[in-house]
Design an enzyme around this catalytic site. Sequence first.
Site, short mmCIF file in Angstrom:
data_model
loop_
_atom_site.label_atom_id
_atom_site.label_comp_id
_atom_site.label_asym_id
_atom_site.label_seq_id
_atom_site.Cartn_x
_atom_site.Cartn_y
_atom_site.Cartn_z
CB SER A 167 -0.98 0.00 1.17
OG SER A 167 -0.31 -0.08 2.40
CD GLU A 168 0.53 4.27 1.60
OE1 GLU A 168 -0.25 5.10 1.10
OE2 GLU A 168 0.17 3.26 2.19
CB THR A 169 7.27 2.12 -1.49
OG1 THR A 169 6.80 0.81 -1.85
CG2 THR A 169 8.79 2.11 -1.45
#
Length: 286
Positions: free
Chosen positions: A45-47
């Site tokens: 969902s996030e980097t």
Amino acid sequence: MQIPIFTVDAFTNRPFSGNPAAVCLLENDLDEDLHQKIATEMNLSETAFIRKLKPGDDFTKSSCFGLRWFTPANEVPLCGHATLASAAVLFHVQKNTNSVLTFVTLSGELKARQVKDHIVLDLPLYTAYPQELKEVEELIKAAVGDMVVQDVRYSPDTKKLLVRLSDTYERSVLEDLKVSAQRFLSAEKTGKVKGLILTVKGNSSGKGHDFYSRYFAPWYGVLEDPVTGSAHAVLSSYWSEQLGKKEMLAFQCSRRGGELKISVRSDGRVDIAGQTAVVLKGNLTF
């Protein structure tokens, strides 16, 4: 080129639960398009990308860094769990010697500090205002069908819609709800909603959770996010007002699940604390 990369499960102390984020440590500036390519490759969902702000900065000794977050589809202005994951990499892997870390981000300066076995994030607190039901009726129906809705609020700062289900529903009803988040894209007609929070009051007599939630952001390419710090920057404000409490314990009941300790401050910000588990260490090579 080689970039150190880590996968950290946030808002949990057990591997394979909570919310996973990838964290990259950038020794040098990265070509702008590579941020998105790496985030798409990682497909979480996030980097998060931690960068040095000036020559001579050091991941072990410096206390202030730049921080950006990307979903597989685009950059986002705030991500709590990837900030928690970034602080965990600096504190636990890099053995950063500072008691408080400051991140310069699109949402201003965010601070993270260690308190026993938790990392505490200092985040903005966002108010959600009463929302005309008619405008978002189709989206709510796509999410919860004919379930009884007790309150609908909208946070213009974060573009998140908060939908509170009736207090007659238990946590299990929220957990069992089958949602087709892809349908939200066509059901959302206003153009102003970029995230949907479903929440229900907890049974907080004793040591239970004060409230439960699930969070969906298909507009950012994330059908359901497992545990969401930025959604709790909205939820904290709402439930603090509703429950008359400044200190709360929250649980986001996605399939992976995660717990957040919340402390609403008098300066218009919120401390959100969670635990972390580092599950992968390696290098991107390209």
